[in-house]
Design a protein around this motif. Structure first.
Motif, PDB file in Angstrom:
ATOM      1  N   PHE A 174      15.672  -2.214 -15.633  1.00 25.04           N
ATOM      2  CA  PHE A 174      14.753  -3.310 -15.904  1.00 25.04           C
ATOM      3  C   PHE A 174      14.357  -3.325 -17.378  1.00 25.04           C
ATOM      4  O   PHE A 174      14.323  -4.381 -18.027  1.00 25.04           O
ATOM      5  CB  PHE A 174      13.510  -3.166 -15.025  1.00 25.04           C
ATOM      6  CG  PHE A 174      12.496  -4.270 -15.189  1.00 25.04           C
ATOM      7  CD1 PHE A 174      12.664  -5.484 -14.536  1.00 25.04           C
ATOM      8  CD2 PHE A 174      11.377  -4.112 -15.987  1.00 25.04           C
ATOM      9  CE1 PHE A 174      11.746  -6.510 -14.681  1.00 25.04           C
ATOM     10  CE2 PHE A 174      10.446  -5.127 -16.135  1.00 25.04           C
ATOM     11  CZ  PHE A 174      10.632  -6.328 -15.487  1.00 25.04           C
ATOM     12  N   GLN A 175      14.055  -2.151 -17.917  1.00 28.21           N
ATOM     13  CA  GLN A 175      13.682  -2.064 -19.334  1.00 28.21           C
ATOM     14  C   GLN A 175      14.829  -2.502 -20.236  1.00 28.21           C
ATOM     15  O   GLN A 175      14.616  -3.155 -21.264  1.00 28.21           O
ATOM     16  CB  GLN A 175      13.241  -0.640 -19.656  1.00 28.21           C
ATOM     17  CG  GLN A 175      11.919  -0.245 -19.018  1.00 28.21           C
ATOM     18  CD  GLN A 175      11.635   1.245 -19.092  1.00 28.21           C
ATOM     19  OE1 GLN A 175      12.445   2.016 -19.612  1.00 28.21           O
ATOM     20  NE2 GLN A 175      10.496   1.653 -18.574  1.00 28.21           N
ATOM     21  N   ASP A 176      16.061  -2.158 -19.858  1.00 28.92           N
ATOM     22  CA  ASP A 176      17.226  -2.571 -20.647  1.00 28.92           C
ATOM     23  C   ASP A 176      17.373  -4.092 -20.640  1.00 28.92           C
ATOM     24  O   ASP A 176      17.688  -4.704 -21.669  1.00 28.92           O
ATOM     25  CB  ASP A 176      18.500  -1.931 -20.095  1.00 28.92           C
ATOM     26  CG  ASP A 176      18.602  -0.454 -20.430  1.00 28.92           C
ATOM     27  OD1 ASP A 176      17.766   0.031 -21.218  1.00 28.92           O
ATOM     28  OD2 ASP A 176      19.513   0.209 -19.898  1.00 28.92           O
ATOM     29  N   VAL A 177      17.151  -4.706 -19.458  1.00 23.94           N
ATOM     30  CA  VAL A 177      17.231  -6.158 -19.358  1.00 23.94           C
ATOM     31  C   VAL A 177      16.150  -6.804 -20.213  1.00 23.94           C
ATOM     32  O   VAL A 177      16.394  -7.783 -20.927  1.00 23.94           O
ATOM     33  CB  VAL A 177      17.111  -6.611 -17.889  1.00 23.94           C
ATOM     34  CG1 VAL A 177      16.890  -8.123 -17.797  1.00 23.94           C
ATOM     35  CG2 VAL A 177      18.353  -6.221 -17.107  1.00 23.94           C
ATOM     36  N   MET A 178      14.950  -6.253 -20.170  1.00 24.76           N
ATOM     37  CA  MET A 178      13.850  -6.782 -20.982  1.00 24.76           C
ATOM     38  C   MET A 178      14.164  -6.653 -22.473  1.00 24.76           C
ATOM     39  O   MET A 178      13.946  -7.573 -23.252  1.00 24.76           O
ATOM     40  CB  MET A 178      12.553  -6.031 -20.659  1.00 24.76           C
ATOM     41  CG  MET A 178      11.940  -6.324 -19.307  1.00 24.76           C
ATOM     42  SD  MET A 178      11.311  -8.011 -19.134  1.00 24.76           S
ATOM     43  CE  MET A 178      12.682  -8.784 -18.260  1.00 24.76           C
ATOM     44  N   ALA A 179      14.687  -5.500 -22.864  1.00 23.42           N
ATOM     45  CA  ALA A 179      14.985  -5.263 -24.273  1.00 23.42           C
ATOM     46  C   ALA A 179      16.060  -6.221 -24.784  1.00 23.42           C
ATOM     47  O   ALA A 179      16.038  -6.635 -25.953  1.00 23.42           O
ATOM     48  CB  ALA A 179      15.430  -3.814 -24.475  1.00 23.42           C
ATOM     49  N   ALA A 180      17.007  -6.561 -23.905  1.00 27.89           N
ATOM     50  CA  ALA A 180      18.112  -7.431 -24.322  1.00 27.89           C
ATOM     51  C   ALA A 180      17.728  -8.905 -24.342  1.00 27.89           C
ATOM     52  O   ALA A 180      18.452  -9.722 -24.914  1.00 27.89           O
ATOM     53  CB  ALA A 180      19.309  -7.226 -23.399  1.00 27.89           C
ATOM     54  N   SER A 181      16.613  -9.251 -23.718  1.00 31.28           N
ATOM     55  CA  SER A 181      16.207 -10.650 -23.654  1.00 31.28           C
ATOM     56  C   SER A 181      15.557 -11.088 -24.962  1.00 31.28           C
ATOM     57  O   SER A 181      14.574 -10.504 -25.410  1.00 31.28           O
ATOM     58  CB  SER A 181      15.212 -10.856 -22.496  1.00 31.28           C
ATOM     59  OG  SER A 181      14.730 -12.182 -22.503  1.00 31.28           O
ATOM     60  N   GLY A 182      16.111 -12.134 -25.558  1.00 32.99           N
ATOM     61  CA  GLY A 182      15.524 -12.664 -26.786  1.00 32.99           C
ATOM     62  C   GLY A 182      14.526 -13.768 -26.535  1.00 32.99           C
ATOM     63  O   GLY A 182      13.908 -14.288 -27.479  1.00 32.99           O
ATOM     64  N   ASP A 183      14.348 -14.149 -25.264  1.00 33.14           N
ATOM     65  CA  ASP A 183      13.459 -15.264 -24.926  1.00 33.14           C
ATOM     66  C   ASP A 183      12.050 -14.827 -24.554  1.00 33.14           C
ATOM     67  O   ASP A 183      11.167 -15.667 -24.403  1.00 33.14           O
ATOM     68  CB  ASP A 183      14.044 -16.066 -23.746  1.00 33.14           C
ATOM     69  CG  ASP A 183      15.409 -16.645 -24.072  1.00 33.14           C
ATOM     70  OD1 ASP A 183      15.635 -16.982 -25.259  1.00 33.14           O
ATOM     71  OD2 ASP A 183      16.247 -16.725 -23.164  1.00 33.14           O
ATOM     72  N   ILE A 184      11.847 -13.523 -24.380  1.00 33.58           N
ATOM     73  CA  ILE A 184      10.546 -13.015 -23.941  1.00 33.58           C
ATOM     74  C   ILE A 184       9.863 -12.302 -25.105  1.00 33.58           C
ATOM     75  O   ILE A 184      10.425 -11.357 -25.664  1.00 33.58           O
ATOM     76  CB  ILE A 184      10.700 -12.056 -22.749  1.00 33.58           C
ATOM     77  CG1 ILE A 184      11.446 -12.745 -21.600  1.00 33.58           C
ATOM     78  CG2 ILE A 184       9.346 -11.547 -22.270  1.00 33.58           C
ATOM     79  CD1 ILE A 184      11.715 -11.843 -20.420  1.00 33.58           C
ATOM     80  N   PRO A 185       8.656 -12.724 -25.481  1.00 30.13           N
ATOM     81  CA  PRO A 185       7.930 -12.070 -26.574  1.00 30.13           C
ATOM     82  C   PRO A 185       7.639 -10.604 -26.257  1.00 30.13           C
ATOM     83  O   PRO A 185       7.517 -10.231 -25.079  1.00 30.13           O
ATOM     84  CB  PRO A 185       6.626 -12.880 -26.664  1.00 30.13           C
ATOM     85  CG  PRO A 185       6.929 -14.184 -25.996  1.00 30.13           C
ATOM     86  CD  PRO A 185       7.923 -13.866 -24.926  1.00 30.13           C
ATOM     87  N   PRO A 186       7.482  -9.758 -27.276  1.00 36.15           N
ATOM     88  CA  PRO A 186       7.250  -8.317 -27.058  1.00 36.15           C
ATOM     89  C   PRO A 186       6.059  -8.002 -26.156  1.00 36.15           C
ATOM     90  O   PRO A 186       6.151  -7.133 -25.286  1.00 36.15           O
ATOM     91  CB  PRO A 186       7.040  -7.782 -28.475  1.00 36.15           C
ATOM     92  CG  PRO A 186       7.810  -8.718 -29.342  1.00 36.15           C
ATOM     93  CD  PRO A 186       7.660 -10.066 -28.707  1.00 36.15           C
ATOM     94  N   LYS A 187       4.939  -8.695 -26.346  1.00 33.40           N
ATOM     95  CA  LYS A 187       3.762  -8.419 -25.513  1.00 33.40           C
ATOM     96  C   LYS A 187       4.038  -8.735 -24.054  1.00 33.40           C
ATOM     97  O   LYS A 187       3.618  -8.019 -23.152  1.00 33.40           O
ATOM     98  CB  LYS A 187       2.558  -9.230 -26.007  1.00 33.40           C
ATOM     99  CG  LYS A 187       1.897  -8.676 -27.253  1.00 33.40           C
ATOM    100  CD  LYS A 187       0.622  -9.444 -27.571  1.00 33.40           C
ATOM    101  CE  LYS A 187      -0.069  -8.865 -28.803  1.00 33.40           C
ATOM    102  NZ  LYS A 187      -1.324  -9.605 -29.120  1.00 33.40           N
ATOM    103  N   GLN A 188       4.755  -9.821 -23.827  1.00 37.18           N
ATOM    104  CA  GLN A 188       5.081 -10.212 -22.456  1.00 37.18           C
ATOM    105  C   GLN A 188       6.015  -9.186 -21.816  1.00 37.18           C
ATOM    106  O   GLN A 188       5.887  -8.871 -20.629  1.00 37.18           O
ATOM    107  CB  GLN A 188       5.733 -11.588 -22.446  1.00 37.18           C
ATOM    108  CG  GLN A 188       5.916 -12.187 -21.061  1.00 37.18           C
ATOM    109  CD  GLN A 188       6.512 -13.583 -21.138  1.00 37.18           C
ATOM    110  OE1 GLN A 188       6.388 -14.270 -22.154  1.00 37.18           O
ATOM    111  NE2 GLN A 188       7.171 -13.991 -20.066  1.00 37.18           N
ATOM    112  N   LYS A 189       6.946  -8.653 -22.595  1.00 38.18           N
ATOM    113  CA  LYS A 189       7.838  -7.616 -22.079  1.00 38.18           C
ATOM    114  C   LYS A 189       7.035  -6.390 -21.651  1.00 38.18           C
ATOM    115  O   LYS A 189       7.308  -5.788 -20.604  1.00 38.18           O
ATOM    116  CB  LYS A 189       8.870  -7.223 -23.133  1.00 38.18           C
ATOM    117  CG  LYS A 189       9.910  -8.281 -23.431  1.00 38.18           C
ATOM    118  CD  LYS A 189      10.873  -7.796 -24.514  1.00 38.18           C
ATOM    119  CE  LYS A 189      11.923  -8.850 -24.825  1.00 38.18           C
ATOM    120  NZ  LYS A 189      12.861  -8.425 -25.877  1.00 38.18           N
TER     121      LYS A 189
END
Length: 214
Positions: free
Chosen positions: A11-26
């Motif tokens: 899940f963390q890898d998917v979040m890290a790879a997403s460029g559409d989600i701001p850091p705070k939201q991740k």
């Protein structure tokens, strides 16, 4: 064999790879997953999520109006990216091996998947509960998972049937009995507070005899 990543790492890898989600939201989504898994959805507060994510509680509410909306945001990547990635990894590690007998196949699958359930039990409880009660998530999950099972497991089942090692039943039924047996053990383990892997040898024996050719 390489060590399989756990659900939270994926899940963390998917979040890290997403460029559409701001850091705070991740950070909010990752913190939500951790707390939902540790304490359950109902017992987790947005205040705790905000503290774990190191953001103000108002930051959580600005993006997610309710806790249910937050849960939906956490679960969505699982059905579309995380679980398919884990299924592919499992297929590469276990399914795509040269098994000569049904015993070898069943032993490898049951041992590996029970250990996976044991290692990821907290997150799996949250996922299983929500997939059972939410038709949208269930539809997304099945849409992704079923083709992966068909593509990776079915050719191996066909080969073992041709070799006289496996009962000549439809592949979806064989997969159902294999997966269903492990799911039932996961449920039992949660109800009885016993390790998921406890019944591994019995399950292997049960499936090997039940799937033997007539």
């Amino acid at each position: 064999m390489t060590q399989e990543m756990n659900i939270q790492t994926a899940f963390q890898d998917v979040m890290a790879a997403s460029g559409d989600i701001p850091p705070k939201q991740k950070r909010v989504l990752a913190a939500s997953l951790e707390l939902f898994a540790a304490h359950g959805f109902a017992n987790t507060t947005t205040k705790e999520i905000a503290a774990r994510a190191d953001v103000a509680e108002g930051t959580v509410y600005r993006r997610y109006k309710t806790k249910n909306e937050l849960l939906a945001a956490v679960l969505a990547p699982f059905t579309t990216e995380v679980l398919p990635r884990l299924v592919e990894e499992f297929a590469a590690k276990v399914i795509r091996q040269e098994y000569m007998t049904r015993h070898d196949l069943i032993t490898a699958v049951v041992t590996d998947r029970l250990q996976f359930l044991q290692d990821n039990g907290q997150v799996m409880r949250v996922l299983a509960t929500e997939i059972m009660v939410r038709a949208d998530l269930r539809e997304q999950f099945l849409k992704r998972a079923v083709p992966l099972v068909q593509r990776n497991l079915y050719p191996l089942l066909e080969r073992l049937k041709a070799d006289g090692e496996l009962v000549d039943w439809p592949n979806d039924r064989i997969a159902q009995f294999m997966i269903g047996t492990m799911v039932s053990q996961f449920v039992r383990s949660n109800l009885a507070a016993e390790p998921v892997t406890t019944a591994g040898p019995l399950m292997i024996d049960f499936l090997e005899k039940g799937l033997a050719p007539k």
